[in-house]
Write an enzyme that holds these catalytic residues in place. Structure first.
Site, short mmCIF file in Angstrom:
data_model
loop_
_atom_site.label_atom_id
_atom_site.label_comp_id
_atom_site.label_asym_id
_atom_site.label_seq_id
_atom_site.Cartn_x
_atom_site.Cartn_y
_atom_site.Cartn_z
N HIS A 232 0.81 -1.22 0.00
CA HIS A 232 0.00 0.00 0.00
C HIS A 232 0.85 1.27 0.00
O HIS A 232 0.34 2.36 -0.30
CB HIS A 232 -0.98 -0.01 1.19
CG HIS A 232 -0.36 0.40 2.49
ND1 HIS A 232 0.05 -0.52 3.43
CD2 HIS A 232 -0.10 1.62 3.02
CE1 HIS A 232 0.54 0.12 4.49
NE2 HIS A 232 0.46 1.43 4.26
N ASP A 281 -0.87 -7.37 1.44
CA ASP A 281 -0.17 -6.09 1.55
C ASP A 281 1.33 -6.31 1.78
O ASP A 281 1.85 -6.14 2.89
CB ASP A 281 -0.78 -5.27 2.69
CG ASP A 281 -0.28 -3.83 2.71
OD1 ASP A 281 0.31 -3.41 1.71
OD2 ASP A 281 -0.51 -3.15 3.73
N SER A 383 4.45 2.08 8.32
CA SER A 383 3.99 1.09 7.35
C SER A 383 5.16 0.49 6.58
O SER A 383 6.10 1.19 6.19
CB SER A 383 3.02 1.74 6.36
OG SER A 383 1.80 2.05 6.96
#
Length: 444
Positions: A232, A281, A383
């Site tokens: 992502h 992801d 992330s």
């Protein structure tokens, strides 16, 4: 003839009396030889309080006599357990050559090297299977039909003669922290929202993914050519031109001299990943130039799937690191942060997600970790960073920071991509030929 008989009888009687006199002694003499030394209390013994020494140590005593000493039934019972215990080793309870040590109402068996159990009844060799404490192996374990399990080591390590331990064969083996080993320190704890600074060199696999001069995401170095991150992170990226990876980074605001900047030659994502969604992801990035391994730049081990799912997944705490926001909607961290977070049961995580309208589905490709009280969590900017798990002093990549409801929100935890689901996919791609650009590769 009669008088003569009486004379003989009298002589016999006198002889017998003389014999008896030789056998029997006077009362005084007998008392001095045979009489037991009288106790101190003499005839008043029954009128004086009992003495433990007198009642139960000089001679055997009954429960009632001991009761007289302690003046308490409860205390007498406690004493009686020890006093009347007996030898618990008399029945030879220890098997297979084990030695026994008597205890109060119990015993301890000291077993020979190949045996264990209360009575040394278990042969350790019969339990050397991978599902039982990883077969005793330091790293990887393999079961074999009809023969004993065998241990193996990750690339960069070799098996020692004991058949279970691994030792490095290269200067910078994956999963080791040279900065800690040189100082002889233990692993630090702390992190991100509610965390602490990861001292320089103590998270040596951490990568900073930069879009120009802006921190885009975190990542993990897997070897000199590859970094893994979250898919992502690249939803809005159309070109690799401005994408760089910084290794050995610690303080984003300063140039400390240990940083290595590498351009990206190839970005690969699973074909099943859908931008804006949370499943699958994960992304793999090939460096245009290989990283130079140093005390501050060391790869994280990519574990075999079985080892990750059967052994690493049972370890409660793992480390997460990154430069993400220190508070929800707050500023990014200047220094690299780290914290140890507890892994949660998948079912608990799924149930929490189902009870929150609009929350993404937690699939089998994910797992949850964190604190439900909202005290510590990953946040925006973290992330793609590593969820790393230590086993016998070696660190392995077990997760990739993926998504969460806010940052450190009460009742919410972080959700991570389950790397074990992608082990074969990653390994296959890391052996593939170079193809420049952004690609999608079939999964699995």
């Amino acid at each position: 003839m009669a008088p003569q008989a009486r004379g003989l009888g009298l002589c016999s009687l006198l002889a017998l009396q003389a014999s008896l006199a030789a056998v029997f002694i006077t009362q005084e003499e007998a008392h001095s030889v045979l009489r037991r030394q009288r106790r101190a209390n003499s005839f008043l013994e029954e009128l004086r309080p009992g003495s433990l020494e007198r009642e139960c140590k000089e001679e055997l005593c009954s429960f009632e006599e001991a009761r007289e000493v302690f003046q308490s039934t409860e205390r007498t019972k406690q004493f009686w357990i020890t006093y009347n215990d007996g030898d618990q080793c008399a029945s030879n309870p220890c098997q297979n050559g084990g030695s026994c040590e008597d205890q109060i109402q119990s015993y301890i068996c000291f077993c020979l090297a190949d045996f264990e159990g209360r009575n040394c009844e278990k042969n350790k060799n019969d339990q050397l299977i991978c599902m039982y404490e990883n077969g005793g192996c330091e790293q990887y374990c393999s079961d074999h039909v009809g023969s004993q399990r065998s241990c193996r080591c990750h690339e960069g390590y070799t098996l020692l003669p004991n058949g279970v331990s691994c030792t490095p064969t290269v200067d910078y083996p994956c999963g080791k922290v040279p900065a800690l080993e040189k100082r002889g320190a233990s692993n630090p704890q702390g992190r991100i929202v509610g965390g602490k600074v990861c001292p320089k060199g103590e998270c040596p696999w951490q990568a900073a993914l930069m879009n120009g001069s802006t921190l885009l995401c975190g990542g993990s170095l897997l070897d000199t050519h590859w970094v893994v991150s979250a898919a992502h992170c690249f939803d809005k990226l159309s070109s690799l031109r401005n994408l760089t990876i910084v290794l050995g980074e610690h303080d984003l605001s300063e140039h400390e001299g240990d940083e290595q900047v590498r351009h990206v030659a190839q970005l690969i994502m699973p074909d099943k990943y859908v931008p804006g969604k949370t499943d699958h992801d994960i992304a793999l990035l090939r460096l245009l130039q290989p990283a130079a391994l140093t005390n501050n730049v060391v790869p994280l081990c990519l574990p075999e799937r079985n080892f990750s799912e059967s052994t690493l997944a049972t370890i409660r705490f793992s480390r997460v690191s990154g430069w993400g926001q220190l508070l929800y909607r707050g500023a990014l961290a200047r220094e690299l942060m780290a914290i140890d977070v507890p892994r949660l049961m998948t079912q608990d995580c799924v149930e929490q997600s189902e009870h929150k309208p609009g929350s993404p589905e937690v699939t089998g490709n994910m797992f949850c970790a964190g604190y439900l009280d909202g005290s510590k969590d990953a946040c925006k900017g973290d992330s793609g960073g590593p969820h790393a798990t230590s086993y016998h002093g070696t660190w392995y990549l077990t997760g990739v920071v993926s998504w969460g409801e806010g940052c450190a929100a009460v009742g919410h935890v972080g959700v991570y991509t389950r790397v074990s689901r992608y082990t074969e996919w990653l390994s296959r791609l890391m052996r593939s030929k170079l193809h420049h650009g952004i690609q999608r590769h079939p999964f699995p």
